[in-house]
Design a protein around this motif. Structure first.
Motif, short mmCIF file in Angstrom:
data_model
loop_
_atom_site.label_atom_id
_atom_site.label_comp_id
_atom_site.label_asym_id
_atom_site.label_seq_id
_atom_site.Cartn_x
_atom_site.Cartn_y
_atom_site.Cartn_z
N ALA A 139 14.72 49.68 24.36
CA ALA A 139 13.50 49.98 23.60
C ALA A 139 12.90 48.74 22.96
O ALA A 139 11.90 48.84 22.23
N LEU A 140 13.52 47.58 23.21
CA LEU A 140 12.98 46.31 22.71
C LEU A 140 12.55 45.39 23.85
O LEU A 140 11.88 44.39 23.62
N THR A 141 12.96 45.72 25.08
CA THR A 141 12.63 44.86 26.20
C THR A 141 11.22 45.16 26.72
O THR A 141 10.71 46.27 26.57
N SER A 142 10.59 44.19 27.31
CA SER A 142 9.16 44.24 27.64
C SER A 142 8.73 45.51 28.37
O SER A 142 7.81 46.20 27.95
N GLU A 143 9.36 45.79 29.49
CA GLU A 143 8.93 46.89 30.33
C GLU A 143 8.98 48.23 29.60
O GLU A 143 8.18 49.13 29.89
N TYR A 144 9.90 48.37 28.66
CA TYR A 144 10.07 49.65 27.96
C TYR A 144 9.71 49.58 26.48
O TYR A 144 10.09 50.45 25.71
N SER A 145 8.96 48.54 26.10
CA SER A 145 8.55 48.47 24.70
C SER A 145 7.16 47.89 24.52
O SER A 145 6.31 48.48 23.85
N THR A 146 6.87 46.76 25.14
CA THR A 146 5.62 46.07 24.83
C THR A 146 4.55 46.17 25.93
O THR A 146 3.40 45.84 25.67
N TYR A 433 17.50 41.74 29.77
CA TYR A 433 16.51 42.36 28.88
C TYR A 433 15.94 41.32 27.92
O TYR A 433 16.64 40.40 27.49
N GLY A 434 14.68 41.47 27.59
CA GLY A 434 14.02 40.56 26.66
C GLY A 434 12.54 40.85 26.58
O GLY A 434 12.00 41.68 27.31
N GLN A 435 11.84 40.18 25.67
CA GLN A 435 10.40 40.37 25.52
C GLN A 435 9.75 39.09 25.03
O GLN A 435 10.42 38.18 24.53
N GLY A 436 8.40 39.03 25.18
CA GLY A 436 7.68 38.00 24.46
C GLY A 436 6.86 36.99 25.23
O GLY A 436 6.12 36.21 24.63
N THR A 437 6.95 36.93 26.57
CA THR A 437 6.23 35.87 27.30
C THR A 437 5.25 36.45 28.32
O THR A 437 4.85 35.77 29.26
N ASP A 438 4.85 37.70 28.14
CA ASP A 438 3.96 38.35 29.11
C ASP A 438 2.49 38.20 28.71
O ASP A 438 2.16 38.20 27.53
N ARG A 439 1.64 38.11 29.72
CA ARG A 439 0.21 37.93 29.47
C ARG A 439 -0.55 39.24 29.60
O ARG A 439 -0.20 40.10 30.41
N THR A 440 -1.60 39.36 28.82
CA THR A 440 -2.56 40.46 28.98
C THR A 440 -3.65 39.97 29.92
O THR A 440 -4.22 38.89 29.73
N LEU A 441 -3.92 40.77 30.94
CA LEU A 441 -4.91 40.42 31.95
C LEU A 441 -6.01 41.47 32.03
O LEU A 441 -5.75 42.65 31.86
N GLY A 442 -7.22 41.01 32.29
CA GLY A 442 -8.32 41.95 32.42
C GLY A 442 -9.63 41.35 31.95
O GLY A 442 -9.63 40.38 31.18
N PRO A 443 -10.77 41.91 32.39
CA PRO A 443 -12.07 41.43 31.92
C PRO A 443 -12.18 41.59 30.40
O PRO A 443 -11.65 42.56 29.84
N LYS A 444 -12.85 40.68 29.75
CA LYS A 444 -12.94 40.68 28.29
C LYS A 444 -13.47 42.00 27.75
O LYS A 444 -12.96 42.53 26.75
N GLU A 445 -14.50 42.57 28.41
CA GLU A 445 -15.08 43.82 27.90
C GLU A 445 -14.09 44.98 28.00
O GLU A 445 -14.05 45.85 27.12
N THR A 476 6.44 35.35 20.17
CA THR A 476 6.12 35.44 18.75
C THR A 476 7.41 35.55 17.93
O THR A 476 8.50 35.72 18.50
N ARG A 477 7.29 35.45 16.62
CA ARG A 477 8.47 35.59 15.76
C ARG A 477 9.12 36.96 15.96
O ARG A 477 10.34 37.07 16.02
N THR A 478 8.29 37.99 16.05
CA THR A 478 8.81 39.35 16.27
C THR A 478 9.59 39.43 17.57
O THR A 478 10.66 40.04 17.64
N ALA A 479 9.05 38.81 18.63
CA ALA A 479 9.73 38.82 19.92
C ALA A 479 11.07 38.09 19.85
O ALA A 479 12.07 38.54 20.42
N ARG A 480 11.10 36.97 19.12
CA ARG A 480 12.36 36.22 18.99
C ARG A 480 13.41 37.04 18.25
O ARG A 480 14.60 37.02 18.62
N VAL A 481 12.99 37.76 17.21
CA VAL A 481 13.93 38.61 16.48
C VAL A 481 14.47 39.71 17.39
O VAL A 481 15.68 39.98 17.43
N SER A 482 13.58 40.34 18.15
CA SER A 482 13.99 41.39 19.09
C SER A 482 14.97 40.84 20.11
O SER A 482 15.97 41.50 20.46
N ASN A 483 14.73 39.64 20.59
CA ASN A 483 15.62 39.03 21.58
C ASN A 483 17.00 38.72 20.98
O ASN A 483 18.01 38.82 21.67
#
Length: 594
Positions: A139-146, A433-445, A476-483
């Protein structure tokens, strides 16, 4: 009234004790900290993923506008509704997506811990169990949390379904009020869980068997000496009380609610699209056509030489030869292999062919009117069925688990076993498992609209795909704590497994030789056996589906096996509770006012 005042005074007196205040403070800190991790997590999404992330955002936006799921298309009825409803609820409640997701995880962990209250009378141990579930690495790893995708709800939903079922089991012969509360909880969460994904079937056997066992126990609860060998004698003196009858009805309620939810969804889709279906990809006429195509022998040895391909080009050609209706879109099917992004002329691997086939039908003018599209595929299905009956088409000699899933030969089973081992490693050892280095992709609008829906900013990790990126996304700091939390679980897992193994042994021995605790140990063993079988069904199903892509084994098993983690953790916690049932330990930890 006097008794109520006395009970209230007793509770307040217990709370005011130093040990109780310390424990309360710890629980509050753990809960708030987990909520902060969820609220400030580095969420990300890919709004170019039209059949995944983008689709659920679209569903939610349309529901908020009062348009149900939007205009009919290949996507409208292709996936479950629960995740989009969750995002809509967050928006309507004026909560950020992260806050509501955190609350959902907290509720699930609380219910799981409270479910074990009849077995564990020590608040410190219950707090440990609550914390174990609450900070679960999955519940803290990217695919199942963020990731803004439906997988985020799978883990807490499975945790809740099992928690409510366990809580109901250990209160099956007790007072009516607690039984009603746990049954209502199961009734609410089960349909919600069911419509998160289309592969929720794996948990159904546990529900059916579990509630059947509970119902059986309720039926004979007036006979404390009841045993299977005395069944005839028990039936002769059998009688029902009003309380028993209510309990039995409540055992049926989760299934009745699922049926009712399905009927409601079918009615809504009938009103908006003209077809009484929940999902027109795995269900309805297209689902039937998919089944026919998967099982077709195309006259070649492709199923012997290339198990990646579910439906070959040759299969579609044979289908066109016996189905004039399918033949009518032949040029569009040809486009799949010559001109579409789905293929460069080669056979298409896995279930991707079905998404491509729907796109081909769209090119031919379908998927604008649901009734017309359903009638088209129904006619194709009828023509293929006739061809099978008169021998123009033959079926492959393979093993099938589901209607729209691929078949396997004996030679393919070792590969399924390799996938199962990989999935087991992810589930038990929290591998990679881990989180924190994923990008958001998509048109700005589109990103802006998603931010308004979710009440969350993607500014920290959004990247314009049209602009070259010089540096990666930093955790982020939150991601580092989760990791760090995930790392703690990973390092302690070997020791934890040893403890759980001891607990399983104690439960097994207790169920054979214990006198005072025989009923309790056998109940725990029964639940453990059911959970293990459910997990085996789940792991086989996921591995069977994913094994069409051996080169993506690790990626697929990390992405698709997350729902198995709460099952494994329930097994581990029940095994741990087995240790606590040893008289020498139970006497110390279950002291009065502990």
């Amino acid at each position: 009234m006097q008794r109520l005042k006395s009970d209230t005074a007793s509770i307040l007196k217990k709370i005011k004790r130093p040990s109780s205040l310390i424990l309360l403070a710890i629980v509050i800190v753990l809960t708030v900290f987990r909520l902060v991790l969820s609220a400030k997590a580095p969420y990300f999404t890919n709004l170019y993923a039209g059949y995944d992330d983008q689709l659920f955002i679209h569903y939610s936006e349309e529901m908020l506008k009062g348009n149900w799921l939007g205009e009919y298309s290949t996507k409208a009825l292709s996936k479950g509704i629960s995740y989009s409803l969750f995002m809509v609820w967050a928006n309507k409640l004026h909560l950020s997506y992260g806050i509501l997701l955190g609350i959902f995880n907290i509720v699930a962990s609380s219910v799981a811990a409270i479910a074990l209250r009849p077995l564990v009378n020590n608040r410190w141990m219950l707090t440990f169990i609550y914390t174990f579930f609450l900070y679960s690495p999955v519940a803290l790893t990217s695919e199942y949390s963020t990731r803004i995708y439906r997988n985020t709800l799978v883990v807490p939903a499975v945790l809740l379904v099992i928690g409510c079922l366990v809580g109901l089991y250990f209160r099956r012969n007790g007072r009516l009020k607690p039984f009603l509360l746990w049954s209502f909880g199961l009734t609410i969460i089960f349909p919600f869980y069911w419509y998160i994904r289309e592969d929720s079937l794996w948990l159904l056997p546990l529900m059916i068997v579990g509630l059947s066992v509970i119902a059986g126990s309720v039926i004979f609860e007036n006979d404390p000496e009841f045993k299977l060998k005395t069944l005839r004698a028990s039936i002769k003196k059998f009688y029902f009380t009003k309380k028993q009858l209510i309990k039995l009805i409540m055992c049926l309620l989760p299934f009745l609610m699922l049926i009712s939810s399905t009927k409601v969804l079918q009615k809504l889709n009938k009103e908006h699209y003209g077809i009484s279906l929940v999902n027109d990809r795995t269900g309805g006429a297209f689902g039937d056509v998919s089944k026919q195509l998967i099982r077709m022998d195309d006259g070649t040895e492709i199923n012997q030489t290339n198990s990646k391909v579910w439906v070959s080009k040759r299969s579609l050609e044979k289908a066109e030869a016996v189905s004039p209706t399918l033949k009518s879109i032949a040029k569009n099917i040809d486009w799949i292999y010559h001109g579409s992004p789905w293929s460069g002329g080669e056979d298409i691997a896995g279930d991707i062919i079905f998404w491509a086939l729907r796109d081909a039908a769209t090119q031919a003018g379908y998927y604008k009117d649901a009734e017309q599209t359903e009638a088209f595929w129904r006619k194709v299905d009828s023509e293929l069925s006739t061809a099978y009956k008169n021998g123009k088409l033959k079926k492959k000699n393979e093993i099938y688990l589901t209607a729209t899933g691929d078949g396997k030969l004996r030679k393919d089973l070792p590969l399924v076993g390799e996938f199962m081992k990989s999935g087991f490693d992810y589930n038990v050892f929290y591998k990679n498992y881990g989180q924190g280095t994923d990008r958001t992709l998509g048109p700005k609008e589109d990103i802006t609209r998603a931010e308004n829906l979710l009440r969350h900013s993607f500014s920290e990790n959004w990247r314009d795909v049209n602009v070259a990126q010089s540096k990666p996304v930093e955790p982020t700091r939150t991601a580092r704590v989760s990791n760090h939390i995930i790392t703690v679980y990973q390092k302690l897992t070997p020791i934890w497994i040893v403890f759980c193994g001891i607990g399983l042994l104690i439960i097994l021995i207790g169920s054979l030789f214990s006198k005072k605790q025989l009923k309790m140990f056998r109940g725990m063993l029964l639940i453990l056996f059911g959970l293990m079988l459910s997990y085996l069904i789940f792991l086989i199903g996921v591995s069977w589906f994913c094994s069409w892509a051996p080169e993506r084994k690790e990626l697929f098993m990390m992405i698709y096996t997350g729902a198995g983690v709460p099952v494994i953790q329930w097994i581990e916690v029940l095994a741990f509770v087995g240790i606590l049932q040893l008289p020498i330990i139970a006497k110390k930890i279950n002291k009065k006012n502990s």
